[in-house]
Design an enzyme around this catalytic site. Structure first.
Site, PDB file in Angstrom:
ATOM      1  N   HIS A 154      24.966  75.128  21.556  1.00 27.96           N
ATOM      2  CA  HIS A 154      26.126  75.664  21.944  1.00 27.96           C
ATOM      3  C   HIS A 154      25.616  77.072  22.381  1.00 27.96           C
ATOM      4  O   HIS A 154      26.386  77.521  23.314  1.00 27.96           O
ATOM      5  CB  HIS A 154      26.846  75.816  20.901  1.00 27.96           C
ATOM      6  CG  HIS A 154      27.316  74.502  20.034  1.00 27.96           C
ATOM      7  ND1 HIS A 154      27.413  74.135  18.482  1.00 27.96           N
ATOM      8  CD2 HIS A 154      28.028  73.660  20.883  1.00 27.96           C
ATOM      9  CE1 HIS A 154      27.962  73.007  18.546  1.00 27.96           C
ATOM     10  NE2 HIS A 154      28.294  72.649  19.893  1.00 27.96           N
ATOM     11  N   LYS A 207      39.518  65.612  11.211  1.00 29.31           N
ATOM     12  CA  LYS A 207      38.041  65.503  10.776  1.00 29.31           C
ATOM     13  C   LYS A 207      37.894  66.300   9.247  1.00 29.31           C
ATOM     14  O   LYS A 207      38.574  67.015   8.870  1.00 29.31           O
ATOM     15  CB  LYS A 207      37.121  66.290  11.706  1.00 29.31           C
ATOM     16  CG  LYS A 207      36.835  65.411  13.051  1.00 29.31           C
ATOM     17  CD  LYS A 207      35.826  66.194  13.806  1.00 29.31           C
ATOM     18  CE  LYS A 207      35.164  65.522  15.136  1.00 29.31           C
ATOM     19  NZ  LYS A 207      34.588  66.568  15.830  1.00 29.31           N
ATOM     20  N   ARG A 234      24.391  66.710  27.280  1.00 29.06           N
ATOM     21  CA  ARG A 234      23.295  66.668  26.653  1.00 29.06           C
ATOM     22  C   ARG A 234      22.417  65.512  27.363  1.00 29.06           C
ATOM     23  O   ARG A 234      21.290  65.459  27.806  1.00 29.06           O
ATOM     24  CB  ARG A 234      23.211  66.637  25.171  1.00 29.06           C
ATOM     25  CG  ARG A 234      23.504  67.680  24.503  1.00 29.06           C
ATOM     26  CD  ARG A 234      23.843  67.343  23.038  1.00 29.06           C
ATOM     27  NE  ARG A 234      25.304  66.825  23.270  1.00 29.06           N
ATOM     28  CZ  ARG A 234      26.083  67.107  22.206  1.00 29.06           C
ATOM     29  NH1 ARG A 234      25.722  67.358  21.091  1.00 29.06           N
ATOM     30  NH2 ARG A 234      27.246  66.417  22.307  1.00 29.06           N
ATOM     31  N   SER A 240      25.644  68.981  16.119  1.00 29.62           N
ATOM     32  CA  SER A 240      26.083  69.639  15.028  1.00 29.62           C
ATOM     33  C   SER A 240      25.995  68.481  13.915  1.00 29.62           C
ATOM     34  O   SER A 240      25.522  68.768  12.829  1.00 29.62           O
ATOM     35  CB  SER A 240      27.484  70.031  14.946  1.00 29.62           C
ATOM     36  OG  SER A 240      27.839  71.080  15.796  1.00 29.62           O
TER      37      SER A 240
HETATM   38  N1  LIG Z   1      22.948  70.585  22.286  1.00 32.47           N
HETATM   39  C1  LIG Z   1      23.859  70.684  23.111  1.00 32.47           C
HETATM   40  N2  LIG Z   1      23.458  71.194  24.432  1.00 32.47           N
HETATM   41  C2  LIG Z   1      24.481  71.122  25.281  1.00 32.47           C
HETATM   42  N3  LIG Z   1      25.808  71.022  25.185  1.00 32.47           N
HETATM   43  C3  LIG Z   1      26.111  70.766  23.817  1.00 32.47           C
HETATM   44  C4  LIG Z   1      24.943  70.658  23.032  1.00 32.47           C
HETATM   45  N4  LIG Z   1      25.816  70.237  21.567  1.00 32.47           N
HETATM   46  C5  LIG Z   1      27.164  70.260  21.910  1.00 32.47           C
HETATM   47  N5  LIG Z   1      27.395  70.558  23.190  1.00 32.47           N
HETATM   48  C6  LIG Z   1      28.575  70.289  23.976  1.00 32.47           C
HETATM   49  O1  LIG Z   1      29.318  71.412  23.463  1.00 32.47           O
HETATM   50  C7  LIG Z   1      30.857  70.955  23.435  1.00 32.47           C
HETATM   51  C8  LIG Z   1      31.204  71.421  22.159  1.00 32.47           C
HETATM   52  O2  LIG Z   1      30.782  70.305  21.393  1.00 32.47           O
HETATM   53  P1  LIG Z   1      30.847  69.872  19.755  1.00 32.47           P
HETATM   54  O3  LIG Z   1      31.717  71.206  19.160  1.00 32.47           O
HETATM   55  O4  LIG Z   1      31.529  68.570  19.566  1.00 32.47           O
HETATM   56  O5  LIG Z   1      29.372  69.864  19.257  1.00 32.47           O
HETATM   57  P2  LIG Z   1      28.606  68.713  18.747  1.00 32.47           P
HETATM   58  O6  LIG Z   1      27.333  69.021  18.747  1.00 32.47           O
HETATM   59  O7  LIG Z   1      28.713  67.277  20.039  1.00 32.47           O
HETATM   60  O8  LIG Z   1      29.400  68.394  17.544  1.00 32.47           O
HETATM   61  P3  LIG Z   1      29.365  67.084  16.809  1.00 32.47           P
HETATM   62  O9  LIG Z   1      27.922  66.409  16.396  1.00 32.47           O
HETATM   63  O10 LIG Z   1      30.227  67.314  15.563  1.00 32.47           O
HETATM   64  O11 LIG Z   1      30.110  66.021  17.640  1.00 32.47           O
HETATM   65  C9  LIG Z   1      30.711  69.764  24.246  1.00 32.47           C
HETATM   66  O12 LIG Z   1      30.892  69.777  25.612  1.00 32.47           O
HETATM   67  C10 LIG Z   1      29.350  69.267  23.726  1.00 32.47           C
HETATM   68  O13 LIG Z   1      28.815  68.310  24.781  1.00 32.47           O
HETATM   69 MG   LIG Z   2      30.322  66.088  19.640  1.00 33.71          MG
END
Ligand SMILES: Nc1ncnc2c1ncn2[C@@H]1O[C@H](COP(=O)(O)OP(=O)(O)OP(=O)(O)O)[C@@H](O)[C@H]1O
Ligand SMILES: [Mg+2]
Length: 171
Positions: free
Chosen positions: A23, A47, A96, A134
């Site tokens: 993020h 959630k 990703r 996450s």
């Molecule tokens: N490591 C990462 N690299 C690039 N983009 C990311 C990454 N982690 C999350 N995102 C993107 O950030 C945005 C918000 O994601 P979110 O808060 O759902 O995180 P997440 O890591 O996917 O959480 P969860 O595992 O709970 O789904 C989405 O567009 C997601 O694709």
């Molecule tokens: Mg996600």
């Protein structure tokens, strides 16, 4: 795309439960690309989160304290309505892997259908973060594994506190 409020405003929506270095990477890229980027923490009542919304906001505000064009806010309801309220013309999302693609494409096209004036922009993180989510961070931390380098130091501390709190409760 511009607006009357001085430059291009982007919204980066997500759960951020918790904020990861993936993020952070995307937010930094957005902060370089747009005049203002708003990290929009989604208030999702369905959630069962590890961190409360105020905890997640507090973490992001602390991590981006020195960035003058990064704002942290919360929202619920339709993302495009929130974008309109904030005069944002861009939605930022991170990609990703192929696994993100189908869902993200559906969301982007649905949001375009709901409000054609808002453009979704996808960005890829630095390679080491392409496997960071996450959910995985929470799993690893709960099982006692190291998440150093995957999350900001502050998040690592907060994860440790949560784990400790839970163990104390159980004892
Ligand atoms: N490591 C990462 N690299 C690039 N983009 C990311 C990454 N982690 C999350 N995102 C993107 O950030 C945005 C918000 O994601 P979110 O808060 O759902 O995180 P997440 O890591 O996917 O959480 P969860 O595992 O709970 O789904 C989405 O567009 C997601 O694709
Ligand atoms: Mg996600």
């Amino acid at each position: 795309m511009n607006n009357d409020h001085g430059g291009v405003i982007a919204i980066y929506p997500g759960s951020f439960d918790p904020l990861t270095n993936g993020h952070v990477d995307i937010i930094e890229r957005g902060a370089r690309l747009f005049d203002r980027i708003i990290v929009g923490v989604l208030i999702n009542l369905e959630k069962s989160p590890l961190f409360t919304v105020p905890e997640r906001v507090d973490i992001a505000r602390r991590v981006f304290r020195d960035y003058t064009n990064v704002e942290v806010d919360t929202f619920d309801g339709l993302l495009v309505d929130y974008a309109r309220r904030k005069h944002a013309t861009v939605i930022v999302r991170g990609l990703r892997a192929i696994s993100d693609f189908e869902y993200e494409m559906q969301m982007a096209l649905m949001n375009r259908n709901l409000n054609p004036e808002v453009e979704t922009v996808f960005m890829m993180p630095a390679e080491p973060y392409t496997y960071v989510s996450s959910r995985l961070v929470k799993e690893v931390a709960a099982l006692g594994g190291s998440v150093t380098n995957l999350v900001p130091r502050l998040v690592e501390e907060r994860l440790r506190q949560k784990k400790h709190g839970r163990q104390t409760l159980r004892a």
